[in-house]
Design a protein around this motif. Structure first.
Motif, short mmCIF file in Angstrom:
data_model
loop_
_atom_site.label_atom_id
_atom_site.label_comp_id
_atom_site.label_asym_id
_atom_site.label_seq_id
_atom_site.Cartn_x
_atom_site.Cartn_y
_atom_site.Cartn_z
N GLY A 86 -51.04 -8.19 22.66
CA GLY A 86 -49.94 -7.25 22.66
C GLY A 86 -50.27 -5.85 22.20
O GLY A 86 -49.43 -4.95 22.25
N THR A 87 -51.50 -5.60 21.74
CA THR A 87 -51.89 -4.25 21.29
C THR A 87 -52.92 -3.70 22.26
O THR A 87 -54.13 -3.87 22.10
CB THR A 87 -52.49 -4.29 19.87
OG1 THR A 87 -51.57 -4.94 19.00
CG2 THR A 87 -52.76 -2.87 19.37
N ILE A 88 -52.43 -3.03 23.31
CA ILE A 88 -53.31 -2.52 24.36
C ILE A 88 -53.64 -1.06 24.09
O ILE A 88 -52.73 -0.23 23.97
CB ILE A 88 -52.66 -2.67 25.74
CG1 ILE A 88 -52.39 -4.15 26.02
CG2 ILE A 88 -53.54 -2.06 26.83
CD1 ILE A 88 -51.60 -4.40 27.29
N PRO A 89 -54.91 -0.68 23.99
CA PRO A 89 -55.27 0.72 23.76
C PRO A 89 -54.93 1.58 24.96
O PRO A 89 -55.04 1.14 26.11
CB PRO A 89 -56.78 0.66 23.52
CG PRO A 89 -57.24 -0.57 24.23
CD PRO A 89 -56.10 -1.56 24.10
N SER A 90 -54.52 2.83 24.72
CA SER A 90 -54.18 3.73 25.82
C SER A 90 -55.41 4.43 26.38
O SER A 90 -55.42 4.87 27.52
CB SER A 90 -53.16 4.78 25.36
OG SER A 90 -53.70 5.55 24.29
N PHE A 106 -71.03 -5.35 42.07
CA PHE A 106 -70.52 -6.35 41.13
C PHE A 106 -70.62 -5.78 39.72
O PHE A 106 -71.70 -5.44 39.25
CB PHE A 106 -71.36 -7.62 41.26
CG PHE A 106 -70.81 -8.82 40.53
CD1 PHE A 106 -69.84 -9.61 41.13
CD2 PHE A 106 -71.26 -9.15 39.26
CE1 PHE A 106 -69.34 -10.73 40.47
CE2 PHE A 106 -70.77 -10.26 38.60
CZ PHE A 106 -69.81 -11.06 39.20
N LEU A 107 -69.47 -5.63 39.05
CA LEU A 107 -69.42 -5.01 37.73
C LEU A 107 -69.06 -6.06 36.68
O LEU A 107 -68.05 -6.77 36.82
CB LEU A 107 -68.39 -3.89 37.68
CG LEU A 107 -68.69 -2.61 38.48
CD1 LEU A 107 -68.46 -2.81 39.97
CD2 LEU A 107 -67.83 -1.46 37.98
N VAL A 108 -69.87 -6.15 35.64
CA VAL A 108 -69.61 -7.08 34.53
C VAL A 108 -69.29 -6.27 33.29
O VAL A 108 -70.12 -5.51 32.79
CB VAL A 108 -70.82 -7.99 34.27
CG1 VAL A 108 -70.51 -8.94 33.10
CG2 VAL A 108 -71.18 -8.79 35.52
N PHE A 109 -68.05 -6.39 32.80
CA PHE A 109 -67.57 -5.65 31.64
C PHE A 109 -67.63 -6.52 30.39
O PHE A 109 -67.24 -7.69 30.42
CB PHE A 109 -66.12 -5.19 31.84
CG PHE A 109 -65.93 -4.15 32.89
CD1 PHE A 109 -65.89 -2.80 32.55
CD2 PHE A 109 -65.78 -4.50 34.22
CE1 PHE A 109 -65.70 -1.82 33.53
CE2 PHE A 109 -65.60 -3.54 35.20
CZ PHE A 109 -65.56 -2.20 34.85
N SER A 110 -68.13 -5.94 29.31
CA SER A 110 -68.10 -6.60 28.00
C SER A 110 -67.33 -5.70 27.04
O SER A 110 -67.53 -4.49 27.01
CB SER A 110 -69.53 -6.81 27.47
OG SER A 110 -70.27 -7.63 28.34
N TYR A 111 -66.43 -6.31 26.27
CA TYR A 111 -65.62 -5.54 25.32
C TYR A 111 -66.23 -5.66 23.92
O TYR A 111 -66.54 -6.76 23.46
CB TYR A 111 -64.18 -6.05 25.30
CG TYR A 111 -63.26 -5.19 24.45
CD1 TYR A 111 -62.84 -3.96 24.91
CD2 TYR A 111 -62.84 -5.63 23.20
CE1 TYR A 111 -62.00 -3.16 24.14
CE2 TYR A 111 -62.00 -4.84 22.43
CZ TYR A 111 -61.59 -3.61 22.89
OH TYR A 111 -60.78 -2.83 22.13
N PHE A 112 -66.40 -4.49 23.26
CA PHE A 112 -67.04 -4.49 21.95
C PHE A 112 -66.15 -3.91 20.85
O PHE A 112 -66.63 -3.40 19.86
CB PHE A 112 -68.37 -3.72 22.02
CG PHE A 112 -69.45 -4.49 22.71
CD1 PHE A 112 -70.24 -5.38 22.00
CD2 PHE A 112 -69.63 -4.39 24.07
CE1 PHE A 112 -71.22 -6.13 22.64
CE2 PHE A 112 -70.61 -5.13 24.72
CZ PHE A 112 -71.41 -6.00 24.00
N GLY A 113 -64.84 -4.00 21.06
CA GLY A 113 -63.93 -3.52 20.05
C GLY A 113 -63.78 -2.01 20.06
O GLY A 113 -64.53 -1.29 20.73
N SER A 114 -62.78 -1.51 19.32
CA SER A 114 -62.54 -0.06 19.20
C SER A 114 -62.39 0.60 20.56
O SER A 114 -62.86 1.73 20.76
CB SER A 114 -63.66 0.60 18.39
OG SER A 114 -63.75 0.04 17.11
N SER A 115 -61.80 -0.10 21.52
CA SER A 115 -61.54 0.42 22.87
C SER A 115 -62.81 0.75 23.63
O SER A 115 -62.81 1.62 24.50
CB SER A 115 -60.64 1.68 22.80
OG SER A 115 -59.46 1.40 22.10
N LYS A 116 -63.90 0.08 23.33
CA LYS A 116 -65.18 0.36 23.99
C LYS A 116 -65.61 -0.78 24.89
O LYS A 116 -65.64 -1.94 24.47
CB LYS A 116 -66.27 0.62 22.95
CG LYS A 116 -66.02 1.89 22.12
CD LYS A 116 -67.14 2.10 21.11
CE LYS A 116 -66.88 3.37 20.30
NZ LYS A 116 -67.93 3.60 19.29
#
Length: 256
Positions: free
Chosen positions: A33-37, A80-90
């Motif tokens: 529920g907390t989506i970064p802008s 083909f794009l592989v996304f990894s999320y590392f916190g702090s909207s990065k």
């Protein structure tokens, strides 16, 4: 928030993914529920882009800034794009081409400035830009829509711009295009006579001719390129040298 290292993948489809990219709905749940802008996307060349994230209905998209990411990374149909999320909207992304191999990406050093060249007329002197910001174009004095729009072009690759004259256009089956000799001398390897012009998912082979009067031009193959892309006088073509060894230039066309 999303756990660090959480991943998702996307296949790049130009008709759907050029201006914005939809993030998988299942991944949205990970934000609790907390989506970064705003977000930062970093490719495997360690270059970063600021991209806004917006909800449209029940879907979450990368939007403002995404188009620049697409252009700077020369994304093509089927990548083909592989996304990894590392916190702090990065987000960290690896980009694989249709070959299945990791694609080459620009790796800016921050110490050098790519030289952007602009040609307004066939016989006009072209000058390297003075700005130290990568990819910023020198000012265009003519009050022309296409030329003014082209000044906003930005790239990490070496590039030059050509204003299409009647002799270059498809309207009269132009058979050659003069290119900045200084650009050829600095960025394009001597001894090679072939180049490839790339627009979207299509490519055109062209011959490169060098004359004793220090002039370089695209010759055989240019007429087909001009015809297939319906080039007309007043259009502006931006040529980015995306593969130096093979003379591959990505062409962006700003219509006059």
């Amino acid at each position: 928030m999303v756990k660090r290292g959480k991943k998702f993948f996307k296949v790049y489809l130009p008709g759907q993914s050029t201006q914005q990219l939809r993030i998988p709905p299942a991944f949205i749940k990970e934000f609790n529920g907390t989506i970064p802008s705003k977000s930062t996307i970093m490719n495997h060349g360690r270059r970063q882009w600021r991209v806004e994230m917006n909800m449209v209905g029940n879907n979450l998209y990368f939007q403002n800034g995404w188009h620049k990411f697409v252009g700077d990374n020369t994304l093509e149909y089927g990548d083909f794009l592989v996304f990894s999320y590392f916190g702090s909207s990065k987000f960290y992304v690896k980009i694989f081409g249709k070959s299945g191999c990791l694609k080459e990406v620009p790796i800016p050093t921050g110490k050098t400035t790519q030289k952007a060249l602009t040609v307004f007329q066939e016989n006009q002197t072209f000058k390297p830009r003075k700005s130290e910001e990568r990819g910023k174009q020198i000012a265009i004095e003519e009050n022309d829509g296409a030329r003014k729009a082209a000044t906003k072009f930005d790239s990490a690759y070496p590039f030059f711009q050509i204003v299409i004259k009647p002799s270059y256009s498809a309207e009269i089956k132009g058979c050659f295009l003069n290119i900045p000799f200084r650009f050829f001398k600095e960025y394009m390897e001597k001894g090679k006579e072939n180049a490839v012009l790339h627009v979207s998912t299509k490519s055109w082979p062209v011959k490169v001719k060098i004359y004793q009067n220090r002039q370089a031009r695209f010759s055989m193959g240019w007429a087909a390129f001009a015809k297939d892309n319906t080039l007309k006088a007043g259009d502006v073509c931006v040529f980015e040298l995306i593969k130096r060894d093979d003379f591959v230039l990505k062409v962006s066309i700003v219509r006059g």
